[in-house]
Design a protein around this motif. Structure first.
Motif, PDB file in Angstrom:
ATOM      1  N   VAL A  26      -8.388  -7.845  -0.730  1.00 48.00           N
ATOM      2  CA  VAL A  26      -6.979  -7.470  -0.650  1.00 48.00           C
ATOM      3  C   VAL A  26      -6.663  -6.838   0.705  1.00 48.00           C
ATOM      4  CG1 VAL A  26      -6.678  -7.136  -3.145  1.00 48.00           C
ATOM      5  CG2 VAL A  26      -7.406  -5.220  -1.723  1.00 48.00           C
ATOM      6  N   ARG A  27      -5.376  -6.748   0.986  1.00 45.80           N
ATOM      7  CA  ARG A  27      -4.893  -6.054   2.187  1.00 45.80           C
ATOM      8  C   ARG A  27      -4.430  -4.667   1.762  1.00 45.80           C
ATOM      9  NH1 ARG A  27      -3.583  -8.205   6.829  1.00 45.80           N
ATOM     10  NH2 ARG A  27      -3.287 -10.255   5.920  1.00 45.80           N
ATOM     11  N   LYS A  28      -4.883  -3.652   2.483  1.00 51.23           N
ATOM     12  CA  LYS A  28      -4.494  -2.277   2.184  1.00 51.23           C
ATOM     13  C   LYS A  28      -3.558  -1.774   3.272  1.00 51.23           C
ATOM     14  CE  LYS A  28      -6.675   2.253   1.500  1.00 51.23           C
ATOM     15  NZ  LYS A  28      -5.730   3.010   0.986  1.00 51.23           N
ATOM     16  N   THR A  29      -2.411  -1.263   2.825  1.00 51.07           N
ATOM     17  CA  THR A  29      -1.498  -0.578   3.738  1.00 51.07           C
ATOM     18  C   THR A  29      -1.586   0.902   3.393  1.00 51.07           C
ATOM     19  OG1 THR A  29       0.347  -0.958   2.237  1.00 51.07           O
ATOM     20  CG2 THR A  29       0.018  -2.574   3.988  1.00 51.07           C
ATOM     21  N   GLU A  30      -0.713   1.718   3.914  1.00 52.44           N
ATOM     22  CA  GLU A  30      -0.804   3.166   3.707  1.00 52.44           C
ATOM     23  C   GLU A  30      -1.045   3.553   2.246  1.00 52.44           C
ATOM     24  OE1 GLU A  30       2.348   5.334   5.563  1.00 52.44           O
ATOM     25  OE2 GLU A  30       2.132   4.170   7.407  1.00 52.44           O
ATOM     26  N   ASP A  31      -0.164   3.124   1.357  1.00 51.12           N
ATOM     27  CA  ASP A  31      -0.285   3.505  -0.055  1.00 51.12           C
ATOM     28  C   ASP A  31      -0.234   2.315  -0.992  1.00 51.12           C
ATOM     29  OD1 ASP A  31      -0.344   6.269   0.521  1.00 51.12           O
ATOM     30  OD2 ASP A  31       1.839   6.267   0.746  1.00 51.12           O
TER      31      ASP A  31
END
Length: 130
Positions: A26-31
């Protein structure tokens, strides 16, 4: 084949390690977590080829090590986006060693992805829910 402008395709790789734990790429952004998305440009590869190239750019596995496990849809923004779920045939000791080093691309345990999986068409993804 004519493709609509701004059309996207999504994908992930499912891997089960030697300990029997299952993870998704998966792609993780800030939250937030999201599946990997790519834009479909007219005259390019088919959607499966586009997302497979994208996924393979983030891991150190060969395309022949992946099999298509599922094709479902993500519903949102008044449109449906195809989601390709690939399964890694091998069972690595440590899935983290398969990553190419991008800080925003991670493995997430299946049990930790309830919110993300709920975005998918619930009629076709029961295998991933726990």
């Amino acid at each position: 084949m004519v493709m609509a402008e701004n059309k996207k395709v999504a994908g992930t790789i499912m891997v089960t390690n030697q300990q029997g734990e299952t993870f998704f790429l998966v792609r993780k952004t800030e939250d937030d977590l999201s599946f990997l998305f790519e834009k479909i440009e007219e005259g390019t590869k088919f959607p499966m080829g586009i997302i497979m190239d994208s996924l393979l750019s983030h891991v150190t596995v060969d395309s022949e090590s992946l099999r298509l496990m599922d094709l479902t849809n993500i519903k949102g923004e008044e449109r449906t986006i195809p989601l390709f779920v690939f399964d890694l045939v091998e069972r690595p000791d440590n899935e983290i060693l398969l990553l190419n080093g991008s800080e925003s691309i991670i493995w997430r345990r299946a049990k930790d992805m309830a919110d993300l999986l709920n975005e998918c068409d619930s009629n076709v993804v029961p295998i991933y829910r726990s």
